[in-house]
Design an enzyme around this catalytic site. Sequence first.
Site, short mmCIF file in Angstrom:
data_model
loop_
_atom_site.label_atom_id
_atom_site.label_comp_id
_atom_site.label_asym_id
_atom_site.label_seq_id
_atom_site.Cartn_x
_atom_site.Cartn_y
_atom_site.Cartn_z
N GLN A 513 1.08 26.16 -20.85
CA GLN A 513 2.51 25.86 -20.69
C GLN A 513 3.30 27.08 -20.25
O GLN A 513 4.28 26.98 -19.53
CB GLN A 513 3.06 25.33 -22.01
CG GLN A 513 4.53 24.93 -21.95
CD GLN A 513 5.02 24.39 -23.28
OE1 GLN A 513 4.25 24.28 -24.22
NE2 GLN A 513 6.29 24.05 -23.35
N ASP A 652 -9.92 28.54 -33.27
CA ASP A 652 -10.52 27.80 -32.15
C ASP A 652 -11.88 28.40 -31.80
O ASP A 652 -12.19 28.61 -30.63
CB ASP A 652 -9.58 27.82 -30.94
CG ASP A 652 -10.01 26.80 -29.87
OD1 ASP A 652 -10.85 25.94 -30.17
OD2 ASP A 652 -9.49 26.89 -28.74
#
Length: 796
Positions: A513, A652
């Site tokens: 983004q 992650d």
Amino acid sequence: MTLFLLDEDISASSQWSESTAARYGRLNFEEGDGAWCPEITVEPDSLKEFLQIDLRSLHFITLVGTQGRHAGGIGNEFAQMYKIKYSRDGSRWISWRNRQGKQVIEGNRNAYAIVLKDLEPPIIARFVRFMPVTDHSMNVCMRVELYGCEWLDGLVSYNAAAGEQMSLPAYSAYLNDSVYDGAVSHRCVWCGLGQLTDGVCGLDDFTQSHDTHNVWPGYDYVGWTNESFSNVEIMFEFDRIRNFTTMKVHCNNMYSRHVKVFRQVVCYFRSEADWEATPLSFSPVEDVENPSARFVTVNLANHMASAIKCQFYFADAWMLFSEITFQSAMYNTTLAPPKSGLTPDTQPKDDPTHKVDDSNTRILIGCLVAIIFILVVIIVIILWRQVWQKMLEKVSSSLIETFAYTHNQSSTTSEQESNSTYERIFPLGPDYQEPSRIICKLTAASKSTTTTAVQDGAPHYAEADIVNLQGVTGGNTYAIPALTMDLLSGKDVAVEEFPRKLLTFKEKLGEGQFGEVHLCEADGMQEFMNKEFLFDIPEDLPVLVAVKMLRSDANKNARNDFLKEIKIMSRLKDPNIIRLLAVCIYSDPLCMITEYMENGDLNQFLSRHEPEGQLALLSNAPTVSFNNLCYMAAQIASGMKYLSSLNFVHRDLATRNCLVGKNYTIKIADFGMSRNLYSGDYYRIQGRAVLPIRWMSWESILLGKFTTASDVWAFGVTLWEILNFCKEQPYSQLTDEQVIENTGEFFRDQKRQIYLPQPVLCPDSLYKIMLSCWRRNTKERPSFQEIHRALLEIQP
């Protein structure tokens, strides 16, 4: 998950009054007179009265709930027992039976409590009927609920030879399709679904069954012997023409009892009336060393078909299957009603209590109206965001102050607060909450800026005061305690400005983004860098680097987070963690330059290789030895040991976020989320939060708690990937929604949770490490120090 129903989707055989109509028959629904009540009293052995639900498409239903009517103390009616009938087409109705053949389900004992019942086996249906049962004449009222998910396989029936009986020394194993709901004879089964689609995979020892089943030996498998068949033909019928990518067959391989995975399968495809002349053939590699049951994946090469006929050939005396699933996408866009998988004379008929609307025109008009509405909403959102961003630019005279090497002595309040998307949204009470509700709460939390409160005043990184950075690629680089961030804030950044002109673009690795990640070559980096950093590249050659670049139009928060990310990365100095080499922050776009390894990420590296053995010799594929797999896993554990010593939480960890250099060197990175290649590894909650749920611990998904212990869970999944050579996604047989449902089983801890299976190459000692990483209690999981030590002991 709870299935959403419209009033018109609920009908009944009769109703006592308008205020006790079918639409009032929902759990915890107090409208009208508080429940559905049939017109007359229910008599023993009478199944005339029923409450019917139309799900509008096929669904996989695993749980039902019932409740009586109390109407604020005015009523006291409930169903002590009930039966369920279901249909896939509205014409042929099937009575549900449990695994022991019992039809009657125990219902309510009072008008207040909700009683939930697992459907074992689950049902695949569009229509479901609840039919109250009594042992004497009595008034009955009901409220009901269904839990499950949409049946995305599109499979509506399969036809096959009937399973057989295997005689063993002490007893017999019955390998018939015990829950098949179509027509059954002693020779074949047809026009139905059964154990091959019930979602239950058999155990390695086919004579044993899951503890909760309480059934006979061989129950979980359907099996055939080569004394009866030269091959076993199974024909699968689907709801429409589909584009098929793979078929997964769960097979037993207990070769000590002459049971092996099939030697070959030949598949024929039918899209319209005729079968294709050229079949597809596949032969798995024979395995006589590992007796574990396993999924065999058959590549269907994007064939278009509405029916598939597969002939399975024996590799030994017996062939046993417990589950067959298909991965496909709908091919045609015509909104035709799904096929039932039955013969033409059993097509849907008019039902006086409920009529199936087959009008494509109405559906198409409704879809067009919905699409137009969605487009209008999107346009409004885009315009609103543009106006809001212009307002922010006007309010802020400067997007960011000049970044200096000497940081201010005090930290801003934004650094002291937790911006965690995953605050502890709700404390799970003694009653289990359905994952569908949890998803809604996670989504609501992702829109909130509420911070997590500090418990008991302790700055414990595991539960409070977590600082999360909105990284360039849209994910969090590392989650760290606010206390640690405060300590970092008083230190200078030990990286230098790098001339942009010395960077040569090679390819874009990914984007998010707020920015992009590029693969570049940096000229003169060896001379430019600090002496403590050694490059294994001659000084006259460029160095391969990854460049995280912030978009020049990024907002102030993104820019601040980018600079904080630089602070954190500049302090990470470990041989198994990607290093920050330099920055470009004197002008836009802001950039940070990190190491990149010449062999790319570990996921792609391993997927291009094969384990050492006969298969690799035949295919002439590059190989990686078991010892090197352990060496790479130990390096990941070492890097995570370093991060955990700083109280950093990665959030992650996966093979896609590990880079591979020369001689199997591994370094942990963080930009896997930004790559389109791995978009399928992330689950998007209503277009906002993006989660790697297949790698996440149950407490991270359900409670929003990210700790070193949750990183340990992710390491276990990463180790599983490595031992599978990244040929398969974790929990590949489950949908994203089913993965979330499985985390609920970990929470309930009733021994129903599904663990990742032991890889073929994985010894028991390594699998025990994986299982220890997936323990329900976070305190019982090993530390990275313990994992690293255990992996070093496995290596020769």
